[in-house]
Enzyme design. Structure first.
Site, PDB file in Angstrom:
ATOM      1  N   LYS A   1      -3.450 -16.049  -1.794  1.00  0.00           N
ATOM      2  CA  LYS A   1      -2.030 -16.352  -1.634  1.00  0.00           C
ATOM      3  C   LYS A   1      -1.567 -15.863  -0.272  1.00  0.00           C
ATOM      4  O   LYS A   1      -2.201 -14.931   0.226  1.00  0.00           O
ATOM      5  CB  LYS A   1      -1.174 -15.720  -2.729  1.00  0.00           C
ATOM      6  CG  LYS A   1      -1.456 -14.268  -3.103  1.00  0.00           C
ATOM      7  CD  LYS A   1      -1.463 -13.174  -2.087  1.00  0.00           C
ATOM      8  CE  LYS A   1      -0.251 -12.844  -1.271  1.00  0.00           C
ATOM      9  NZ  LYS A   1      -0.510 -11.743  -0.307  1.00  0.00           N
TER      10      LYS A   1
ATOM     11  N   TYR B   1       5.130 -12.170  -4.476  1.00  0.00           N
ATOM     12  CA  TYR B   1       4.894 -11.589  -5.810  1.00  0.00           C
ATOM     13  C   TYR B   1       6.179 -11.608  -6.635  1.00  0.00           C
ATOM     14  O   TYR B   1       6.147 -11.848  -7.841  1.00  0.00           O
ATOM     15  CB  TYR B   1       4.375 -10.149  -5.708  1.00  0.00           C
ATOM     16  CG  TYR B   1       2.963 -10.064  -5.199  1.00  0.00           C
ATOM     17  CD1 TYR B   1       1.895 -10.394  -6.024  1.00  0.00           C
ATOM     18  CD2 TYR B   1       2.683  -9.670  -3.900  1.00  0.00           C
ATOM     19  CE1 TYR B   1       0.585 -10.332  -5.567  1.00  0.00           C
ATOM     20  CE2 TYR B   1       1.393  -9.596  -3.424  1.00  0.00           C
ATOM     21  CZ  TYR B   1       0.343  -9.930  -4.263  1.00  0.00           C
ATOM     22  OH  TYR B   1      -0.940  -9.876  -3.807  1.00  0.00           O
TER      23      TYR B   1
HETATM   24  P1  NDP Z   1      -7.633  -8.620   7.097  1.00  0.00           P
HETATM   25  O1  NDP Z   1      -7.076  -8.751   8.465  1.00  0.00           O
HETATM   26  O2  NDP Z   1      -8.077  -7.276   6.639  1.00  0.00           O
HETATM   27  O3  NDP Z   1      -8.896  -9.585   6.950  1.00  0.00           O
HETATM   28  C1  NDP Z   1      -8.888 -10.903   7.374  1.00  0.00           C
HETATM   29  C2  NDP Z   1     -10.291 -11.261   7.840  1.00  0.00           C
HETATM   30  O4  NDP Z   1     -10.288 -12.632   8.207  1.00  0.00           O
HETATM   31  C3  NDP Z   1     -10.758 -10.529   9.094  1.00  0.00           C
HETATM   32  O5  NDP Z   1     -11.340  -9.280   8.833  1.00  0.00           O
HETATM   33  C4  NDP Z   1     -11.774 -11.502   9.657  1.00  0.00           C
HETATM   34  O6  NDP Z   1     -13.005 -11.325   8.954  1.00  0.00           O
HETATM   35  C5  NDP Z   1     -11.242 -12.859   9.247  1.00  0.00           C
HETATM   36  N1  NDP Z   1     -10.583 -13.573  10.350  1.00  0.00           N
HETATM   37  C6  NDP Z   1     -10.983 -14.780  10.818  1.00  0.00           C
HETATM   38  N2  NDP Z   1     -10.195 -15.183  11.812  1.00  0.00           N
HETATM   39  C7  NDP Z   1      -9.280 -14.224  12.000  1.00  0.00           C
HETATM   40  C8  NDP Z   1      -8.202 -14.064  12.912  1.00  0.00           C
HETATM   41  N3  NDP Z   1      -7.910 -15.015  13.819  1.00  0.00           N
HETATM   42  N4  NDP Z   1      -7.463 -12.947  12.847  1.00  0.00           N
HETATM   43  C9  NDP Z   1      -7.724 -12.008  11.918  1.00  0.00           C
HETATM   44  N5  NDP Z   1      -8.735 -12.094  11.020  1.00  0.00           N
HETATM   45  C10 NDP Z   1      -9.522 -13.194  11.076  1.00  0.00           C
HETATM   46  O7  NDP Z   1      -6.584  -9.242   6.093  1.00  0.00           O
HETATM   47  P2  NDP Z   1      -6.499  -9.043   4.521  1.00  0.00           P
HETATM   48  O8  NDP Z   1      -7.857  -8.887   3.965  1.00  0.00           O
HETATM   49  O9  NDP Z   1      -5.511  -8.007   4.216  1.00  0.00           O
HETATM   50  O10 NDP Z   1      -5.851 -10.455   4.062  1.00  0.00           O
HETATM   51  C11 NDP Z   1      -6.622 -11.647   4.000  1.00  0.00           C
HETATM   52  C12 NDP Z   1      -5.967 -12.628   3.022  1.00  0.00           C
HETATM   53  O11 NDP Z   1      -5.930 -12.030   1.737  1.00  0.00           O
HETATM   54  C13 NDP Z   1      -4.513 -13.001   3.330  1.00  0.00           C
HETATM   55  O12 NDP Z   1      -4.286 -14.335   2.981  1.00  0.00           O
HETATM   56  C14 NDP Z   1      -3.686 -12.101   2.421  1.00  0.00           C
HETATM   57  O13 NDP Z   1      -2.434 -12.660   2.079  1.00  0.00           O
HETATM   58  C15 NDP Z   1      -4.601 -12.000   1.230  1.00  0.00           C
HETATM   59  N6  NDP Z   1      -4.413 -10.749   0.494  1.00  0.00           N
HETATM   60  C16 NDP Z   1      -4.222 -10.828  -0.855  1.00  0.00           C
HETATM   61  C17 NDP Z   1      -4.041  -9.702  -1.595  1.00  0.00           C
HETATM   62  C18 NDP Z   1      -3.879  -9.805  -3.061  1.00  0.00           C
HETATM   63  O14 NDP Z   1      -3.599  -8.799  -3.691  1.00  0.00           O
HETATM   64  N7  NDP Z   1      -4.090 -10.967  -3.657  1.00  0.00           N
HETATM   65  C19 NDP Z   1      -4.000  -8.370  -0.966  1.00  0.00           C
HETATM   66  C20 NDP Z   1      -4.264  -8.388   0.453  1.00  0.00           C
HETATM   67  C21 NDP Z   1      -4.455  -9.550   1.141  1.00  0.00           C
HETATM   68  P3  NDP Z   1     -14.428 -11.355   9.690  1.00  0.00           P
HETATM   69  O15 NDP Z   1     -14.450 -10.206  10.645  1.00  0.00           O
HETATM   70  O16 NDP Z   1     -15.388 -11.217   8.588  1.00  0.00           O
HETATM   71  O17 NDP Z   1     -14.514 -12.687  10.387  1.00  0.00           O
END
Ligand code: NDP
Length: 385
Positions: free
Chosen positions: A147, A236
């Site tokens: 989401k 949420y």
């Molecule tokens: P993070 O920034 O921690 O992780 C995102 C990952 O996406 C990065 O580590 C990277 O992984 C990859 N990525 C690829 N392109 C990009 C870019 N241009 N900029 C940044 N990251 C990029 O974010 P979150 O894990 O917190 O969030 C990711 C998704 O999960 C979002 O959609 C958020 O809304 C959702 N979320 C949902 C939650 C829930 O409870 N359902 C809680 C937290 C987040 P790599 O290095 O492996 O390429």
């Protein structure tokens, strides 16, 4: 949605495993008596689990989702997709993923040739959800997407269309729909324990840290996030107002307050307060913020009693209280693993060719309401939805 042969094959594999499981259970005593050196026949059940590819190895994927696969009965990790090869290789070793099943964003489409991958789980910044969902569907994979589903209604529709065209499932990761305290609250409201429902309130907030915490940089970038606190956590409150009432809002109003001199809020909103008016007359008043101390709660007020979920949307902690003229009580409920439940749910839907409880259409509705909330805040007047 018609499924292709892949899911039929998976289903056959599953049924074969089920009968194998029953046969094994019947000879459990004999199995227990096997000498230590013999392979454990129960271990074969792991191959009956559906394989997930995790796309984006960020904070949420690595700290919450991946570790919780340990509690899944129908799902396992079989591939990783990342822009950081070293991190991906390290995690692949940790989770027993074959090195050939580690992909980059560039060669992601070749995942179509990997029979170990049934479902692709998109855990990327919001602005990338649409592209990777569509690529996954074209690669012949089912999709679980975080989401908010996407950053525009048009992108949500494209994601639904792509999955329909490919005959693949699309589910949005609304974990609260698989969480026992929230499910119990919904059941109590539907059974009339609160009497006639009159109002909902929900508050979601946390301080966003673009400079100190890498995870938050994209969250204040409009292109990658789509918006501010509303897209990320206010969703949420919005979604809870919809599942607690079981209704769709008819009208929204909103006000936004953001300090534009704060570098975090140059492109996205900080505080947004919104109301949703439902057909039954229930009013939901919700707040969402990137500068509150952490809060994630929801309340439902009926004409006989009220119900309080605080926290409502935490990862591991929930509390449910009910109050009426007799006083307050706290029903005894057991915490569950909402992450594993969600992963298993989609795996079972794929196997049984069923529509997930939170399909793409559910994600699209929220994005449509979010856009209406932004419009109401911009225009300073109520918007019909
Ligand atoms: P993070 O920034 O921690 O992780 C995102 C990952 O996406 C990065 O580590 C990277 O992984 C990859 N990525 C690829 N392109 C990009 C870019 N241009 N900029 C940044 N990251 C990029 O974010 P979150 O894990 O917190 O969030 C990711 C998704 O999960 C979002 O959609 C958020 O809304 C959702 N979320 C949902 C939650 C829930 O409870 N359902 C809680 C937290 C987040 P790599 O290095 O492996 O390429």
């Amino acid at each position: 949605m018609a499924d292709t042969s892949t899911s039929l094959d998976s289903r056959r594999r599953f049924l074969a495993q089920l009968s194998l499981g029953a046969a094994l259970a019947a000879v459990a005593g004999a199995a227990a008596a096997l000498p230590q050196s013999e392979p454990d026949p129960m271990k074969t059940t792991d191959s009956a689990k559906l394989g997930y590819a995790i796309v984006g190895l960020g904070k949420f994927a690595t700290q919450q989702i991946m570790p919780n696969f340990k509690d899944c009965q129908h799902a396992r990790i079989t591939a990783l997709v990342s822009g950081s090869p070293e991190k991906a290789r390290k995690l692949a070793r940790e989770y027993g993923v074959a090195e050939k099943s580690v992909y980059s964003y560039e060669n992601f489409d070749s995942i179509k040739d990997n029979p170990e991958v049934d479902i692709v789980y998109i855990i990327l910044p919001n602005g990338l959800h649409a592209e990777y969902t569509i690529r996954a569907a074209r690669a012949g994979k089912h999709v679980l997407c975080e989401k908010p589903m996407a950053t525009s209604v048009e992108d949500c529709q494209k994601m639904i269309d792509a999955c329909n065209k490919a005959g693949k499932k699309l589910m949005i990761a609304y974990r609260a729909h698989y969480e026992p305290f929230n499910l119990d609250a919904v059941e109590r409201i539907r059974k009339g324990e609160l009497g006639k429902l009159r109002a909902i309130t929900s508050d979601h907030g946390r301080p966003v840290k673009p400079t100190e915490e890498k995870a938050d940089v994209w969250r204040v970038d409009k292109k990658l996030a789509g918006g501010g606190s509303l897209m990320d956590i206010g969703i949420y409150a919005l979604n809870a107002a919809r599942y607690l009432t079981g209704e769709e809002p008819e009208e929204v109003t909103a006000q936004e307050f953001s300090d534009k001199s704060d570098p975090r809020f140059k492109e996205v909103e900080d505080n947004i307060h919104f109301t949703l008016r439902f057909p039954s007359g229930v009013l939901a008043s919700c707040t969402s913020s990137y500068s509150y101390a952490e809060v994630k709660r929801g309340r439902a007020f009926g004409d006989k009693a009220w119900l309080d979920l605080d926290p409502l949307s935490d990862y591991y902690e929930h509390n449910l209280k009910i109050g009426d003229k007799e006083g307050k009580r706290e029903p005894k409920l057991q915490e569950g693993n909402q992450f594993a439940a969600q992963l298993d749910h989609l795996a079972e839907c794929v196997r049984d060719n069923k529509t997930p409880k939170t399909p793409g259409e559910e994600g699209l509705k929220d994005v449509r309401y979010i856009m209406a909330i932004y419009e109401a805040a911009r225009k300073g007047k109520a918007v019909k939805v």
